[in-house]
Design an enzyme around this catalytic site. Sequence first.
Site, mmCIF file in Angstrom:
data_model
loop_
_atom_site.group_PDB
_atom_site.id
_atom_site.type_symbol
_atom_site.label_atom_id
_atom_site.label_comp_id
_atom_site.label_asym_id
_atom_site.label_seq_id
_atom_site.Cartn_x
_atom_site.Cartn_y
_atom_site.Cartn_z
ATOM 1 N N PRO A 123 4.589 -14.424 -20.122
ATOM 2 C CA PRO A 123 3.948 -13.914 -18.902
ATOM 3 C C PRO A 123 3.189 -14.939 -18.062
ATOM 4 O O PRO A 123 1.965 -14.881 -17.929
ATOM 5 C CB PRO A 123 3.011 -12.831 -19.449
ATOM 6 C CG PRO A 123 2.637 -13.344 -20.801
ATOM 7 C CD PRO A 123 3.866 -14.024 -21.326
ATOM 8 N N CYS A 124 3.913 -15.842 -17.435
ATOM 9 C CA CYS A 124 3.280 -16.841 -16.576
ATOM 10 C C CYS A 124 2.646 -16.200 -15.337
ATOM 11 O O CYS A 124 1.774 -16.804 -14.709
ATOM 12 C CB CYS A 124 4.276 -17.930 -16.188
ATOM 13 S SG CYS A 124 5.790 -17.331 -15.436
ATOM 14 N N HIS A 125 3.052 -14.971 -15.018
ATOM 15 C CA HIS A 125 2.455 -14.283 -13.865
ATOM 16 C C HIS A 125 0.984 -13.927 -14.116
ATOM 17 O O HIS A 125 0.264 -13.617 -13.176
ATOM 18 C CB HIS A 125 3.255 -13.015 -13.521
ATOM 19 C CG HIS A 125 3.293 -12.000 -14.614
ATOM 20 N ND1 HIS A 125 4.179 -12.092 -15.677
ATOM 21 C CD2 HIS A 125 2.566 -10.880 -14.824
ATOM 22 C CE1 HIS A 125 4.000 -11.055 -16.487
ATOM 23 N NE2 HIS A 125 3.020 -10.319 -15.996
#
Length: 164
Positions: A123-125
């Site tokens: 989850p780089c967001h």
Amino acid sequence: MERFGFCQTPVGTLKIVQQGEAIVQISLYTSTLSNIYGVQTTPLIQLAIGQLEEYFTTPHTTFQLPLAPEGTDFQKKVWRALCEIPYGETRTYGQIAKQIGHPKAFRAVGLANHNNPIPIVIPCHRVIGANNMLTGYAYGLSIKQQLLDWEIKHKPIVSSEIIL
């Protein structure tokens, strides 16, 4: 042998790539699905599709998939740290840099985020700027905001009952 499948989501069509027994890439697919030849869906890709569909329809807070992202040791360390960010929460690039033992490497953390080959699942967001503003996302800030809004809206509420 590389195999792939596709998943329709609110943020667009995702292409899921499997090599060996692991998912190695998820990317936003911009061509039309009618032009796809050679789709080789596997049970693992079907599992990934199912979990992504659950992510976008229910408060599905974790993924249970074998992953094998290709990257440097530093990138992999960053990506592991991203997986520790709880659903519906955010961390700054600086916080991730400190967490992995490189407190001044916040720009390198940003570059590792940009090169994340398995977004959403890794989850780089959930990583934001030091000023708590959205910064950088390979597929655009509007998709990053959409993912964060979805998670905040659907974050499971933990309640406890107090008995005196």
